[in-house]
Design an enzyme around this catalytic site. Structure first.
Site, PDB file in Angstrom:
ATOM      1  N   PRO A 271      10.599  31.299  47.202  1.00 20.41           N
ATOM      2  CA  PRO A 271      10.069  30.700  45.962  1.00 20.41           C
ATOM      3  C   PRO A 271       8.583  30.402  46.140  1.00 20.41           C
ATOM      4  O   PRO A 271       8.216  29.511  46.898  1.00 20.41           O
ATOM      5  CB  PRO A 271      10.892  29.422  45.800  1.00 20.41           C
ATOM      6  CG  PRO A 271      11.423  29.119  47.169  1.00 20.41           C
ATOM      7  CD  PRO A 271      11.533  30.406  47.913  1.00 20.41           C
ATOM      8  N   CYS A 356       7.699  21.591  51.338  1.00 18.71           N
ATOM      9  CA  CYS A 356       6.386  21.684  50.687  1.00 18.71           C
ATOM     10  C   CYS A 356       5.373  20.802  51.424  1.00 18.71           C
ATOM     11  O   CYS A 356       5.590  19.607  51.600  1.00 18.71           O
ATOM     12  CB  CYS A 356       6.474  21.248  49.228  1.00 18.71           C
ATOM     13  SG  CYS A 356       4.908  21.382  48.335  1.00 18.71           S
TER      14      CYS A 356
END
Length: 610
Positions: A271, A356
């Site tokens: 992603p 992240c």
């Protein structure tokens, strides 16, 4: 001109006959550039994307200057640019019989002739939407409108094509307007989440009560312990009859079984924020990606019904194994969002982003921050699992600090929590992309994860890299930057070969991307320029690819910086340029000239090679 032997460490080895200097390289490109582009250069075209004029610096703990790495931190935050002074009302574009919904308050034009007098020139004679589906929903506002408008400016349709596509939807997971209204008015109900949150609060109370009772019992029974107290039914006195409730008490078994997904031995397209959009995923699916995942979506924005965030969940029909990635840091919002998506969209799995590294996410406890907040992390995973009918997966890093891996401690716990797949990026948050991925550590963690499949991610740029990765204990491979630099990497891995792809074939890939972009974002002016912006973001990665036929040593490594070189034709040289102006020139070959007020600055800098 530098020879291959003189090239500094970290620079790709290119055959000597193709090497050149910076001056000769740009002089060559300028000689083939259209005259108007040479006479009127774009304001951004003189700034190299990978080498900013002023190097950004910061002070380290000793007060010395330290170069900043990673994303383009000096990039200004701009609102979406508007490229039309006057836009036609949607009620006129879609040729509705009813009056405009906004009436006299409408800020759009309702006179087609007036709009046409200010509309920018068409970009071509063929409209991809009209030729593919038989109708273009953008009518006269389409930048290829001459292909499907009559002299009376009426939108034409191809009845045969329309009948062929009748009832078929190429994109799923659209945001329902009624659902959006309920979310905005906070009228949506989440019964599964409320039930789970009650068990969590009861569990905390039970643990506190158990701790108090145990403490009191230990004080009052200290003297009796030496005499060996009798136990009811011969039970072991070491076993406590009162204690915290078990996992089975907290999470009730669901009446329906979860959907089973076979992840093993598949190629997983990571992603990718910004560049991992639906058109790019379609390109990668064509080249052999098995698993695709939507861009990271913020749960708070989804729960507020933001259209732009819901757009990240859209799924093309070609994506046969598709998931969405969620980012959040609180059990209540993450569980609510999981329940919301479970009821309203079509996905094969849901992924939690706990890898992240960006400050905006990390500092509020999300992304990598979850790896250090195990209590919250556990509540999030258990809560989302309790409301989902599809597998729940997690993406992590080795840890937060550079020399302090913590994933091996977390993985055995995640197995207990009910995770169906773990994806691991072989770097810590602090490392970003400045060091090579640690595949030995990934191998160690894959053994700890068994029988839960673990996918490895990091530095996969060729089929040799993929083969070495498969020699470890991983169940599959995730590809991120490698797919951005060369999306045909999936084909190379599956066919065990190096593809010396030509510049013409690469241009065809870009053309397909722009067609998919026009279908996804629209063929009107706003859609064309949005497609162009995402194309330019992708070109900031594509320019790092070095053709196989030019390499002294195959394969190209992901952290090797390409020196200045001449391609085997003009287009190959143009695609090797790291200047924004040359990327814009490529976009103009596919989408026509840029508007006068167009500007672009890439989100990422190519400074993570060494």
């Amino acid at each position: 001109m530098e020879s291959a032997a003189e090239l500094e460490r970290g620079t790709a080895a290119i055959k000597e006959q193709f090497l050149t200097t910076k001056e000769k390289f740009h002089e060559f490109l300028a000689s083939g550039r259209p005259r108007q582009s040479r006479d009127e250069p774009d304001g951004d075209s003189e700034e190299p994307a990978a080498e900013p004029e002023q190097k950004r610096v910061r002070l380290d703990s000793d007060g010395d200057k330290k170069k900043m790495r990673g994303q383009n931190k000096s990039r200004p935050h701009k609102k979406p640019q508007s490229y039309e002074d006057k836009r036609l009302c949607p009620s006129i574009v879609q040729e509705r019989d009813s009056k405009c919904f906004y009436g006299d308050k409408c800020r759009f034009l309702h006179d087609v002739s007036e709009y046409m007098s200010t509309k920018a020139a068409d970009l071509g004679d063929q409209c991809y939407l009209f030729s593919s589906f038989g109708r273009c929903q953008y009518g006269v506002t389409c930048r290829f409108a001459k292909a499907h408008t009559s002299p009376e400016l009426k939108n034409l349709t191809d009845e045969d094509l329309c009948r062929r596509w009748a009832g078929q939807h190429t994109v799923r997971n659209l945001l329902d307007k009624e659902l959006q209204r309920r979310l905005r008015k906070k009228q949506e109900r989440f019964p599964g989440t409320e039930a789970y949150l009650k068990t969590v609060s009861r569990g905390k109370k039970a643990e506190l009560k158990s701790a108090d009772e145990s403490h009191a019992e230990s004080r009052s029974g200290a003297g009796d312990a030496a005499n060996g107290p009798e136990t009811k039914d011969g039970a072991d006195p070491a076993v406590k009859t009162v204690g915290p409730i078990t996992d089975a008490d907290i999470i009730k078994l669901r009446p329906c079984e979860k959907k089973q997904v076979d992840f093993r031995d598949k190629l997983y397209l990571a992603p990718l924020t910004t560049c991992g959009n639906l058109p790019f995923r379609r390109v990668c699916k064509r080249f052999g990606a098995d698993i695709t995942c939507g861009e990271m979506a913020m749960v708070t924005n989804l729960l507020q019904g933001q259209s732009s965030e819901w757009a990240l969940l859209k799924r093309h029909t070609s994506e046969d194994l598709f998931g969405v990635q969620l980012e959040g840091c609180f059990p209540d919002t993450m569980t609510r969002c999981a329940e919301l998506l479970n009821q309203n969209i079509d996905v094969d799995f849901v992924d939690i982003n706990s890898g992240c590294p960006i400050d905006l996410v990390y500092k509020k406890g999300g992304g990598c921050g979850l790896m250090t907040r195990t209590s919250k992390f556990e509540q999030i995973v258990r809560g989302m699992n309790s409301v989902l009918d599809v597998p729940l997966t997690v993406k992590i890093r080795t840890g937060v600090q550079q020399n302090c891996n913590i994933a091996h401690k977390l993985i055995p716990e995640m197995k207990k929590w009910g995770v169906s797949l773990i994806t691991m990026h072989g770097r810590s948050r602090e490392q970003r992309y400045t060091k090579s991925a640690d595949w030995e550590y990934i191998d160690t963690c894959s053994k700890l994860a068994a029988p839960v499949p673990l996918f490895g991610n990091g530095d996969i740029m060729s089929y040799e890299d993929a083969m070495k990765a498969r020699e470890t204990g991983v169940s599959g491979i995730m590809v991120a930057r490698g797919a951005l630099i060369k999306p045909w990497l999936f084909t190379e891995i599956k066919e065990n070969r190096h593809w010396d792809i030509s510049s013409g074939e690469r241009l065809d890939i870009l053309r397909d991307f722009t067609n998919y972009g026009l279908e996804h974002w629209g063929s009107d002016t706003q859609g064309v320029e949005k497609t162009r912006t995402f194309l330019l973001e992708w070109l900031s990665f594509l320019c790092r690819y070095i053709p196989v036929g030019l390499l002294e040593r195959v394969p190209q490594k992901i952290n090797e910086r390409p020196p200045f070189y001449m391609g085997r034709d003009y287009m190959e040289s143009l695609m090797a340029s790291q200047h924004v102006g040359d990327w814009i020139q490529i976009s103009e070959m596919l989408l026509g000239p840029v508007p006068k007020n167009f500007s672009f600055l890439p989100k990422h800098k190519a400074n993570a090679y060494k």
